[in-house]
Write a protein that holds these residues in place. Structure first.
Motif, PDB file in Angstrom:
ATOM      1  N   ALA A   1     -11.521  -5.349  50.658  1.00  0.00           N
ATOM      2  CA  ALA A   1     -12.023  -4.046  50.207  1.00  0.00           C
ATOM      3  C   ALA A   1     -11.445  -3.734  48.837  1.00  0.00           C
ATOM      4  CB  ALA A   1     -11.649  -2.952  51.202  1.00  0.00           C
ATOM      5  N   GLY A   2     -12.253  -3.118  48.003  1.00  0.00           N
ATOM      6  CA  GLY A   2     -11.797  -2.730  46.676  1.00  0.00           C
ATOM      7  C   GLY A   2     -11.656  -1.228  46.551  1.00  0.00           C
ATOM      8  N   PRO A   3     -11.229  -0.761  45.401  1.00  0.00           N
ATOM      9  CA  PRO A   3     -11.091   0.689  45.190  1.00  0.00           C
ATOM     10  C   PRO A   3     -12.457   1.364  45.176  1.00  0.00           C
ATOM     11  CG  PRO A   3     -10.742  -0.509  43.147  1.00  0.00           C
ATOM     12  CD  PRO A   3     -10.826  -1.542  44.223  1.00  0.00           C
ATOM     13  N   PRO A   4     -12.498   2.668  45.415  1.00  0.00           N
ATOM     14  CA  PRO A   4     -13.788   3.382  45.428  1.00  0.00           C
ATOM     15  C   PRO A   4     -14.563   3.190  44.127  1.00  0.00           C
ATOM     16  CG  PRO A   4     -12.023   4.790  46.243  1.00  0.00           C
ATOM     17  CD  PRO A   4     -11.365   3.566  45.680  1.00  0.00           C
ATOM     18  N   VAL A   5     -15.868   3.101  44.261  1.00  0.00           N
ATOM     19  CA  VAL A   5     -16.736   2.964  43.092  1.00  0.00           C
ATOM     20  C   VAL A   5     -16.849   4.328  42.404  1.00  0.00           C
ATOM     21  CG1 VAL A   5     -19.026   2.280  42.288  1.00  0.00           C
ATOM     22  CG2 VAL A   5     -18.035   1.180  44.313  1.00  0.00           C
ATOM     23  N   ASP A   6     -16.690   4.347  41.099  1.00  0.00           N
ATOM     24  CA  ASP A   6     -16.782   5.602  40.352  1.00  0.00           C
ATOM     25  C   ASP A   6     -18.249   5.923  40.081  1.00  0.00           C
ATOM     26  OD1 ASP A   6     -16.485   7.824  38.789  1.00  0.00           O
ATOM     27  OD2 ASP A   6     -15.513   6.795  37.108  1.00  0.00           O
ATOM     28  N   LEU A   7     -18.767   6.900  40.793  1.00  0.00           N
ATOM     29  CA  LEU A   7     -20.152   7.324  40.624  1.00  0.00           C
ATOM     30  C   LEU A   7     -20.251   8.730  40.041  1.00  0.00           C
ATOM     31  CD1 LEU A   7     -21.623   6.062  44.029  1.00  0.00           C
ATOM     32  CD2 LEU A   7     -21.669   4.901  41.813  1.00  0.00           C
ATOM     33  N   SER A   8     -19.148   9.234  39.513  1.00  0.00           N
ATOM     34  CA  SER A   8     -19.110  10.626  39.057  1.00  0.00           C
ATOM     35  C   SER A   8     -20.133  10.900  37.949  1.00  0.00           C
ATOM     36  CB  SER A   8     -17.708  10.987  38.574  1.00  0.00           C
ATOM     37  OG  SER A   8     -17.291  10.117  37.520  1.00  0.00           O
ATOM     38  N   ALA A   9     -20.474   9.887  37.156  1.00  0.00           N
ATOM     39  CA  ALA A   9     -21.435  10.093  36.069  1.00  0.00           C
ATOM     40  C   ALA A   9     -22.821  10.435  36.591  1.00  0.00           C
ATOM     41  CB  ALA A   9     -21.505   8.835  35.197  1.00  0.00           C
ATOM     42  N   PHE A  10     -23.078  10.127  37.850  1.00  0.00           N
ATOM     43  CA  PHE A  10     -24.410  10.362  38.414  1.00  0.00           C
ATOM     44  C   PHE A  10     -24.495  11.647  39.226  1.00  0.00           C
ATOM     45  CE2 PHE A  10     -23.859   5.769  38.009  1.00  0.00           C
ATOM     46  CZ  PHE A  10     -24.981   5.424  37.274  1.00  0.00           C
ATOM     47  N   TYR A  11     -23.336  12.281  39.510  1.00  0.00           N
ATOM     48  CA  TYR A  11     -23.369  13.498  40.314  1.00  0.00           C
ATOM     49  C   TYR A  11     -24.087  14.606  39.542  1.00  0.00           C
ATOM     50  CZ  TYR A  11     -19.849  11.242  43.276  1.00  0.00           C
ATOM     51  OH  TYR A  11     -19.176  10.371  44.102  1.00  0.00           O
TER      52      TYR A  11
END
Length: 288
Positions: A184-194
């Protein structure tokens, strides 16, 4: 947000499944520190063997955060498998019906209740010749934007050595003893799409970010660089069809040139079993 209790049915499934997995396989598990201790979250997992759902479920169970899978509705209907699917709280997917969106509503509800929902974004076993992740479907992206829950990329490797995908005979190859690797890896950064409207373009972009993170974890597991672009199965099938049509035209032209009394109809080229399976599966996926 609290975490879901494991419960009787999941513990029963563990009692049934864990002993043979422990005996028959070695394990190389990494990245458990990235699994959230509390609150709801999503895992996005690659898929390269019919065996790897057990491998991933074993890994996830041992983190203390049991997953809820989205699975074909037919698995829930009857028998012991159906009983276990219902008892462990898996989410049925009604494909090709007006109820198809129900699965996503159930996934959103589960995450809001503090549960883990596992997605196989590829939607099927990878068709990539080297078993890298293909382009993904947008279901995980849609739920991620609705909930803003962490998306944890999970890669697995090794199950394909025990049960290769698309083998003519689905038999386990247990010797020598195989190693099931999960990372498992770190959470994917999707903040740009919120906050963006979930258009087809936005959902596709989010999916590409998620699949890139899964592929990155798999490259670490395999110890080799990933392809520059994910495998596009539909384009590959389209190329096969074009090649078949061109071969058919070439065959007709050759037959016409060789015929002494004018052109004769040439037989259609034979379609190999792998091409036939790819074409059939592509048609099925187009309807999902």
């Amino acid at each position: 947000m609290s975490r879901r209790r494991i419960g009787f049915w999941y513990r029963l499934a563990a009692v049934i499944c864990k002993p043979p997995l422990l005996v028959l396989f070695k394990r190389d598990w990494r990245g458990m520190e990235h699994i959230p201790a509390d609150s709801g979250f999503i895992t996005a997992v690659n898929h390269n063997s019919y065996l790897d759902p057990l491998s991933y479920a074993h890994y996830q169970y041992n983190t203390g955060r049991v997953p809820r899978f989205l699975a074909k509705a037919g698995l829930f209907k009857s028998g012991f498998v159906g009983l276990m699917m219902r008892g462990t709280g898996q989410i049925p997917v009604y494909r090709e019906t007006t109820d198809a969106a129900t699965a996503f509503r159930a996934a959103v509800s589960a995450i809001e209740k503090g549960e883990c929902v596992a997605f196989y974004p590829e939607g099927t076993l990878t068709r990539d010749p080297d078993l890298w992740p293909m382009q993904g479907k947008t279901g995980a992206a849609r739920v991620a934007l609705l909930t803003k829950a962490p998306v944890i990329p999970v890669a697995q490797w090794g199950a394909q050595d025990a049960m290769p995908p698309y083998a003519k005979e689905k038999k386990l190859r247990l010797l020598p003893r195989k190693t099931l690797r999960v990372q498992a890896g770190p959470p994917v950064d999707l903040s740009a799409f919120y906050g963006q409207e979930p258009t087809a373009e936005v959902l596709r972009a989010v999916t590409e970010v998620i699949m890139a993170a899964v592929t990155e974890q798999l490259a670490l597991l395999r110890g080799e660089p990933a392809p520059a672009e994910p495998y596009d199965w539909r384009k590959a099938v389209a190329r096969e069809r074009r090649a078949a049509r061109e071969a058919a035209r070439a065959g007709k032209g050759a037959a016409a040139a060789a015929a002494p009394d004018g052109p004769a109809a040439a037989p259609e080229p034979a379609v190999g079993p792998q091409q036939a399976r790819s074409t059939q599966q592509a048609q099925e996926d187009e309807s999902k």
